[in-house]
Design an enzyme around this catalytic site. Structure first.
Site, PDB file in Angstrom:
ATOM      1  N   TRP A   1       0.829  -1.198   0.000  1.00 10.75           N
ATOM      2  CA  TRP A   1       0.000   0.000   0.000  1.00 10.75           C
ATOM      3  C   TRP A   1       0.864   1.248   0.000  1.00 10.75           C
ATOM      4  O   TRP A   1       2.075   1.180   0.247  1.00 10.75           O
ATOM      5  CB  TRP A   1      -1.020  -0.019   1.131  1.00 10.75           C
ATOM      6  CG  TRP A   1      -0.480  -0.173   2.555  1.00 10.75           C
ATOM      7  CD1 TRP A   1       0.722  -0.676   2.964  1.00 10.75           C
ATOM      8  CD2 TRP A   1      -1.191   0.168   3.744  1.00 10.75           C
ATOM      9  NE1 TRP A   1       0.821  -0.676   4.330  1.00 10.75           N
ATOM     10  CE2 TRP A   1      -0.346  -0.168   4.840  1.00 10.75           C
ATOM     11  CE3 TRP A   1      -2.436   0.694   4.014  1.00 10.75           C
ATOM     12  CZ2 TRP A   1      -0.704   0.033   6.170  1.00 10.75           C
ATOM     13  CZ3 TRP A   1      -2.806   0.898   5.339  1.00 10.75           C
ATOM     14  CH2 TRP A   1      -1.948   0.564   6.397  1.00 10.75           C
ATOM     15  N   ASN A   2       0.219   2.389  -0.311  1.00 12.44           N
ATOM     16  CA  ASN A   2       0.926   3.659  -0.452  1.00 12.44           C
ATOM     17  C   ASN A   2       0.155   4.783   0.217  1.00 12.44           C
ATOM     18  O   ASN A   2      -1.066   4.724   0.344  1.00 12.44           O
ATOM     19  CB  ASN A   2       1.060   4.042  -1.937  1.00 12.44           C
ATOM     20  CG  ASN A   2       1.805   3.024  -2.749  1.00 12.44           C
ATOM     21  OD1 ASN A   2       3.011   2.874  -2.626  1.00 12.44           O
ATOM     22  ND2 ASN A   2       1.081   2.313  -3.613  1.00 12.44           N
TER      23      ASN A   2
ATOM     24  N   HIS B   1      -7.527  18.784  -7.495  1.00 11.12           N
ATOM     25  CA  HIS B   1      -7.847  19.091  -8.890  1.00 11.12           C
ATOM     26  C   HIS B   1      -6.740  18.574  -9.812  1.00 11.12           C
ATOM     27  O   HIS B   1      -6.188  19.311 -10.628  1.00 11.12           O
ATOM     28  CB  HIS B   1      -8.083  20.594  -9.048  1.00 11.12           C
ATOM     29  CG  HIS B   1      -9.207  21.079  -8.203  1.00 11.12           C
ATOM     30  ND1 HIS B   1     -10.516  21.169  -8.647  1.00 11.12           N
ATOM     31  CD2 HIS B   1      -9.245  21.449  -6.895  1.00 11.12           C
ATOM     32  CE1 HIS B   1     -11.288  21.586  -7.667  1.00 11.12           C
ATOM     33  NE2 HIS B   1     -10.543  21.776  -6.589  1.00 11.12           N
TER      34      HIS B   1
ATOM     35  N   HIS C   1     -11.170  15.137 -12.700  1.00 15.15           N
ATOM     36  CA  HIS C   1     -11.644  15.527 -11.378  1.00 15.15           C
ATOM     37  C   HIS C   1     -12.961  16.281 -11.433  1.00 15.15           C
ATOM     38  O   HIS C   1     -13.403  16.736 -12.487  1.00 15.15           O
ATOM     39  CB  HIS C   1     -10.583  16.344 -10.621  1.00 15.15           C
ATOM     40  CG  HIS C   1     -10.240  17.655 -11.257  1.00 15.15           C
ATOM     41  ND1 HIS C   1      -9.253  17.798 -12.192  1.00 15.15           N
ATOM     42  CD2 HIS C   1     -10.745  18.902 -11.068  1.00 15.15           C
ATOM     43  CE1 HIS C   1      -9.159  19.065 -12.567  1.00 15.15           C
ATOM     44  NE2 HIS C   1     -10.060  19.757 -11.897  1.00 15.15           N
TER      45      HIS C   1
ATOM     46  N   ASP D   1     -15.232  19.381  -9.871  1.00 17.29           N
ATOM     47  CA  ASP D   1     -15.212  20.690  -9.198  1.00 17.29           C
ATOM     48  C   ASP D   1     -16.517  20.890  -8.438  1.00 17.29           C
ATOM     49  O   ASP D   1     -17.603  20.861  -9.031  1.00 17.29           O
ATOM     50  CB  ASP D   1     -15.093  21.826 -10.219  1.00 17.29           C
ATOM     51  CG  ASP D   1     -13.736  21.904 -10.881  1.00 17.29           C
ATOM     52  OD1 ASP D   1     -12.795  21.248 -10.417  1.00 17.29           O
ATOM     53  OD2 ASP D   1     -13.625  22.629 -11.903  1.00 17.29           O
TER      54      ASP D   1
ATOM     55  N   HIS E   1     -15.296  25.459  -4.715  1.00 16.77           N
ATOM     56  CA  HIS E   1     -13.989  25.656  -5.350  1.00 16.77           C
ATOM     57  C   HIS E   1     -13.768  27.110  -5.774  1.00 16.77           C
ATOM     58  O   HIS E   1     -12.628  27.564  -5.834  1.00 16.77           O
ATOM     59  CB  HIS E   1     -13.892  24.723  -6.557  1.00 16.77           C
ATOM     60  CG  HIS E   1     -12.660  24.858  -7.390  1.00 16.77           C
ATOM     61  ND1 HIS E   1     -11.393  24.944  -6.856  1.00 16.77           N
ATOM     62  CD2 HIS E   1     -12.502  24.927  -8.737  1.00 16.77           C
ATOM     63  CE1 HIS E   1     -10.505  25.042  -7.830  1.00 16.77           C
ATOM     64  NE2 HIS E   1     -11.147  25.051  -8.974  1.00 16.77           N
TER      65      HIS E   1
ATOM     66  N   HIS F   1     -15.949  28.721 -14.256  1.00 16.48           N
ATOM     67  CA  HIS F   1     -15.836  28.575 -12.810  1.00 16.48           C
ATOM     68  C   HIS F   1     -16.735  29.587 -12.098  1.00 16.48           C
ATOM     69  O   HIS F   1     -17.474  29.249 -11.176  1.00 16.48           O
ATOM     70  CB  HIS F   1     -14.388  28.760 -12.360  1.00 16.48           C
ATOM     71  CG  HIS F   1     -13.491  27.615 -12.653  1.00 16.48           C
ATOM     72  ND1 HIS F   1     -12.970  27.389 -13.906  1.00 16.48           N
ATOM     73  CD2 HIS F   1     -13.017  26.622 -11.861  1.00 16.48           C
ATOM     74  CE1 HIS F   1     -12.200  26.307 -13.871  1.00 16.48           C
ATOM     75  NE2 HIS F   1     -12.218  25.826 -12.644  1.00 16.48           N
TER      76      HIS F   1
END
Length: 258
Positions: A61-62, A69, A73, A75, A79, A207
């Site tokens: 695992w990590n 973003h 992805h 928004d 945001h 946006h």
């Protein structure tokens, strides 16, 4: 047979196809590059915890280091400053993560002009041919930009004047936000706004208007060419990060076979 059983049978028989709209996420995934003095996100980095060794003999695992973003992805309204009192990513209602979608294909225009902008007239012409935009659904804007996604320089397409990537005009962004019933806009580029949108009025209008209206954005999508103009259903899977402004997401489309 119940509706859900019918859906499962349709998936098994390939009467309904699952199309992955997600760009693979790796350290080389292109990310937005803002000029100084603005801060930037970081690319994906995995920090190994254990890998079948003395730190953990049977498991790998990590830790994940990246931004909200990065890559494909979602928004959330919070945001952007215009949506600062709106939903964070954990507050997006689950039922909105499954929604109809339409595809507006302007890949040919974008191939000729990397600064191509979607205008209200383009959307109205599309509606005249295909019908109205979906109530509570996604407008997916195809530009062919996903073909550049494994080459950051080509994908961001910047010169001394800034990036040159297709997008949506300020007038059209306001109209989509305020006068159409869509849930949000999905694009193949690094963000929902055009590369030159820093110089628009207002700056970054997708946006500003869409998130300010409580709508959403999906970015760095792939395989929109495999979707019909109408009829697809999109499933989005962002992480429900409490207080988060967005999240990397796995985005899938369900498409009926012929």
């Amino acid at each position: 047979m119940s509706v859900l059983q019918d859906l499962l049978e349709a998936l098994r028989s390939r009467r309904v196809e699952v199309v992955d709209l997600t760009a693979p996420l790796h350290p080389g995934t292109p990310i937005l590059q803002l000029p100084e003095p603005f801060a930037n996100t970081i690319p994906l980095r995995l920090e190994e915890i254990s890998r079948y060794d003395d730190r953990g003999p049977a498991w790998y695992w990590n830790d994940i280091h990246t931004g909200e973003h990065t890559g494909t992805h979602f928004d959330a309204p919070v945001h952007w400053v215009t949506g600062r009192d709106g939903e964070d990513i954990s507050q997006v209602p689950a039922e909105r993560l499954v929604a109809p979608a339409v595809v507006l294909d302007f890949a040919a225009e974008s191939a000729k002009d990397p600064d191509f902008l979607l205008e209200i007239s383009h959307v109205r012409a599309w509606e005249a041919e295909h019908g109205p935009l979906p109530d509570g659904g996604w407008l997916l804007y195809r530009t062919g930009w996903d073909a550049r996604s494994e080459d950051a320089a080509q994908f961001l397409n910047a010169d001394e004047n800034g990036p040159h990537t297709p997008g949506i005009s300020a007038e059209c962004a306001r109209w989509l936000a305020e006068e159409t019933p869509i849930l949000g806009v999905g694009v193949e580029t690094v963000g929902t706004d055009a590369g030159g949108a820093h110089s628009f009025d207002p700056p970054f209008p997708c946006h500003s208007f869409l998130l300010g209206a409580g709508k959403y954005g999906l970015t760095q999508l792939q395989n929109l060419a495999r979707l019909p103009a109408t009829g697809a259903v999109v499933i989005t899977g962002p992480l429900p990060i409490v207080g988060g402004s967005g999240s990397p997401a796995r985005v899938l489309a369900l498409v009926e076979g012929e």
